[in-house]
Scaffold this motif. Structure first.
Motif, short mmCIF file in Angstrom:
data_model
loop_
_atom_site.label_atom_id
_atom_site.label_comp_id
_atom_site.label_asym_id
_atom_site.label_seq_id
_atom_site.Cartn_x
_atom_site.Cartn_y
_atom_site.Cartn_z
N THR A 1 45.18 50.23 38.69
CA THR A 1 44.89 50.65 37.32
C THR A 1 43.78 51.70 37.33
O THR A 1 43.01 51.79 38.28
CB THR A 1 44.47 49.46 36.44
OG1 THR A 1 43.18 49.00 36.85
CG2 THR A 1 45.48 48.33 36.52
N ALA A 2 43.72 52.47 36.23
CA ALA A 2 42.78 53.61 36.16
C ALA A 2 41.53 53.28 35.36
O ALA A 2 40.93 54.17 34.76
CB ALA A 2 43.50 54.82 35.57
N HIS A 3 41.11 52.03 35.34
CA HIS A 3 39.86 51.68 34.65
C HIS A 3 38.68 52.40 35.30
O HIS A 3 38.58 52.43 36.52
CB HIS A 3 39.63 50.17 34.70
CG HIS A 3 40.65 49.39 33.91
ND1 HIS A 3 41.69 48.73 34.49
CD2 HIS A 3 40.75 49.18 32.58
CE1 HIS A 3 42.42 48.13 33.57
NE2 HIS A 3 41.87 48.38 32.39
N HIS A 4 37.80 52.96 34.48
CA HIS A 4 36.67 53.74 35.00
C HIS A 4 35.35 53.11 34.54
O HIS A 4 35.32 52.02 33.96
CB HIS A 4 36.77 55.19 34.55
CG HIS A 4 37.03 55.35 33.08
ND1 HIS A 4 36.08 55.13 32.11
CD2 HIS A 4 38.17 55.70 32.42
CE1 HIS A 4 36.60 55.34 30.92
NE2 HIS A 4 37.87 55.68 31.07
N MET A 5 34.25 53.81 34.80
CA MET A 5 32.92 53.26 34.56
C MET A 5 32.69 52.92 33.09
O MET A 5 32.10 51.88 32.77
CB MET A 5 31.85 54.25 35.03
CG MET A 5 30.42 53.70 34.98
SD MET A 5 29.17 54.91 35.46
CE MET A 5 29.56 55.15 37.19
N GLN A 6 33.17 53.77 32.18
CA GLN A 6 32.97 53.49 30.75
C GLN A 6 33.79 52.28 30.31
O GLN A 6 33.34 51.50 29.47
CB GLN A 6 33.33 54.73 29.92
CG GLN A 6 32.22 55.78 29.83
CD GLN A 6 32.00 56.50 31.15
OE1 GLN A 6 32.90 56.56 31.99
NE2 GLN A 6 30.80 57.04 31.36
N ASP A 7 34.98 52.12 30.87
CA ASP A 7 35.78 50.92 30.58
C ASP A 7 35.01 49.66 30.99
O ASP A 7 35.03 48.65 30.29
CB ASP A 7 37.11 50.96 31.34
CG ASP A 7 38.06 52.02 30.82
OD1 ASP A 7 38.06 52.26 29.60
OD2 ASP A 7 38.80 52.60 31.63
N GLN A 8 34.34 49.74 32.13
CA GLN A 8 33.55 48.61 32.61
C GLN A 8 32.43 48.28 31.64
O GLN A 8 32.20 47.11 31.30
CB GLN A 8 32.97 48.94 34.00
CG GLN A 8 32.15 47.84 34.63
CD GLN A 8 33.01 46.76 35.25
OE1 GLN A 8 33.89 46.21 34.58
NE2 GLN A 8 32.75 46.44 36.51
N SER A 9 31.73 49.31 31.15
CA SER A 9 30.64 49.09 30.20
C SER A 9 31.15 48.44 28.92
O SER A 9 30.55 47.49 28.40
CB SER A 9 29.97 50.43 29.85
OG SER A 9 29.45 51.05 31.00
N GLU A 10 32.25 48.97 28.41
CA GLU A 10 32.81 48.41 27.17
C GLU A 10 33.23 46.97 27.36
O GLU A 10 33.00 46.12 26.48
CB GLU A 10 34.02 49.25 26.75
CG GLU A 10 33.67 50.67 26.34
CD GLU A 10 34.85 51.61 26.40
OE1 GLU A 10 34.65 52.82 26.21
OE2 GLU A 10 35.99 51.13 26.63
N THR A 11 33.85 46.69 28.52
CA THR A 11 34.31 45.32 28.77
C THR A 11 33.14 44.35 28.80
O THR A 11 33.20 43.27 28.19
CB THR A 11 35.08 45.27 30.11
OG1 THR A 11 36.22 46.11 30.03
CG2 THR A 11 35.52 43.84 30.42
N LEU A 12 32.05 44.73 29.48
CA LEU A 12 30.90 43.83 29.56
C LEU A 12 30.31 43.57 28.17
O LEU A 12 30.02 42.42 27.81
CB LEU A 12 29.84 44.43 30.49
CG LEU A 12 28.66 43.51 30.84
CD1 LEU A 12 28.13 43.86 32.22
CD2 LEU A 12 27.52 43.59 29.84
N LEU A 13 30.16 44.62 27.35
CA LEU A 13 29.57 44.43 26.02
C LEU A 13 30.49 43.63 25.10
O LEU A 13 30.03 42.80 24.31
CB LEU A 13 29.25 45.79 25.39
CG LEU A 13 28.05 46.52 26.00
CD1 LEU A 13 27.86 47.88 25.35
CD2 LEU A 13 26.78 45.69 25.87
#
Length: 471
Positions: free
Chosen positions: A113-125
């Motif tokens: 999958t193409a999840h990137h750094m901003q996706d990671q930030s959004e997921t954590l929040l």
């Protein structure tokens, strides 16, 4: 001549290709690297049917894959808007189910999958807003072994992805729903994150470090849970496992709940929320030794159910199969038959099961069956039939003791209550000289004494297992 080393098949990767800029950039990168690295690449597009432009997205994905010489697959999925889980979660679940089915068909090692750094930030929040624990706050890892998900772009920023796509003039699609802030992720992406990044420029890398710390903490919790579950005398059971509930209680509340979460995960069950888990633990920690207790759990697969059962000082976590069919099963003389959602096995064994001699089976037929698998034919006018229990039936397993109701036999053999509905009764039907029906066994759990074979004679053992998709 030197011995040749056997060639291993190259790794096969299946890319989840939405047509958006992230997955398009990853497609081009993986296609380029595949000429230098030992892996095979395929791509798959999931058509949700939620956008009026969905057909255009599918066409773009197919066209780009053709240009790059990448094997392309697609699937239409139905998104149940009445699931109660929300459209984002429901669409995601449908998407990953379709991707995993294709992964298995292709024998691919991973879904990329193409999840990137901003996706990671959004997921954590988002997980933080939902009150998630350590596991939820771990967000996404580069490699999810349980679901076979590989996310190679988690350390890459969205800005870098856009710069690459623009510089190389890639074609991609824009999902119009991305601007709809009624969805939680879009609200976080469009409204919250820009403000936070303006104040905290290093926000995404800082949140990525936090997620990494949480992942390490979760790893330690899982290690502890694995040790605790072994200390609680975990045993394999019919359709699940059991642990000693007294030892579980001795762990204390926090470690016991941590162990339960780990246990559910190992058994591929959905995690109860905090309130549900606390409620379950409250009941389990106070249940009396001889009180039967069952609590429902939800499996990861659609419509799959499981239960926690307390019985005789053990806690069982077991699946719930489909009920036995109401229509009886007539044995056709073979080794296996399908009965509704069940597979019934018939095994010829010496000194065990239902006496074949009483069914008029010739010894030569038994020899042919055991050597060559030839079907067994009963005496003319006899049939062996399986029925779901109706209640009130009785057997005489011991010729020196009176007949007993099946419910008493279950209790004597310590068969857990939830299993009892899945043991069929076996009847011999005679049509000559007159019609009669005789109960001869409770599967192979209990055989009527009059129908038990001698020590050196052959009998028929009967066992059942739910079909894989119905367990």
């Amino acid at each position: 001549m030197a011995a040749q080393t056997p060639q291993t098949a190259p790794v096969h990767l299946l890319l989840a290709l939405s047509g958006g800029v992230d997955s398009i950039v990853l497609l081009h990168a993986l296609a380029q690297f595949s000429s230098r690295l030992p892996y095979t690449l395929s791509a798959m597009h999931i058509h949700h049917g939620l956008s009026p432009h969905a057909d255009e997205w599918l066409s773009l994905c197919e066209r780009v894959c053709q240009q790059l010489g990448i094997a392309f697959y697609s699937a239409n999925v139905h998104v149940n808007l009445q699931s109660g889980q929300g459209i984002e979660a429901t669409a995601r679940e449908a998407r990953y189910q379709a991707l995993d089915q294709m992964r298995q068909q292709l024998d691919a090692q991973a879904i990329v999958t193409a999840h990137h750094m901003q996706d990671q930030s959004e997921t954590l929040l988002l997980q933080l807003m939902r009150g998630a624990g350590v596991k939820g706050l771990s967000a996404m890892g580069d490699w999810d072994a349980e679901r076979k998900l590989f996310r190679p772009l988690l350390q890459v920023s969205k800005a870098d992805i856009l710069q690459q796509a623009t510089a190389l003039q890639y074609q991609w699609v824009e999902d119009e729903s991305n601007t709809d802030i009624s969805y939680d992720r879009n609200f976080m992406r469009q409204t919250v994150m820009p403000v936070m990044r303006e104040r905290y420029p290093q926000l995404d890398s800082a949140l990525a470090r936090s997620a990494s710390h949480m992942a390490e903490a979760q790893s330690l919790l899982d290690t502890l849970a694995g040790q605790d579950i072994a200390a609680c005398d975990v045993r394999e059971e019919w359709l699940g496992q059991s642990v000693d509930i007294q030892r579980l209680r001795q762990l204390g509340d926090a470690r016991a709940k941590n162990m339960l979460r780990y246990w559910f995960q190992q058994l591929d069950l959905r995690m109860p929320n905090t309130e549900q888990l606390q409620n379950y633990w409250q009941q389990l920690s106070t249940v009396k030794p001889h009180r039967y207790l069952h609590l429902p759990l939800q499996g990861q697969a659609v419509k799959r159910q499981a239960y926690l059962h307390h019985y005789q000082q053990r806690l069982y976590c077991v699946g719930k199969p489909a009920a036995l069919p109401k229509t009886p099963l007539v044995w056709q003389g073979g080794k296996s038959q399908i009965w509704g959602d069940w597979q019934v096995q018939f095994k010829v064994s010496k000194g065990r099961g239902i006496a074949l001699a009483r069914l008029g089976v010739h010894p030569a037929a038994i020899t042919l069956n055991k050597r060559y698998g030839q079907a067994i034919t009963l005496a003319q006018g006899l049939e062996l039939m399986l029925f779901a229990r109706a209640g009130g039936e009785s057997l005489q397993p011991d010729a020196k003791r009176p007949r007993r109701e099946l419910k008493v036999i279950f209790q004597m053999l310590a068969i857990p209550p939830w299993q009892r509905a899945f043991y069929p009764v076996v009847n011999v039907i005679a049509t000559q000289p007159s019609h009669s029906q005789t109960l001869v066994s409770l599967a192979s759990l209990a055989i009527d004494a009059a129908w038990r074979p001698g020590r050196n004679a052959y009998g028929l053992e009967i066992s059942l297992q739910p079909l894989p998709n119905h367990a």
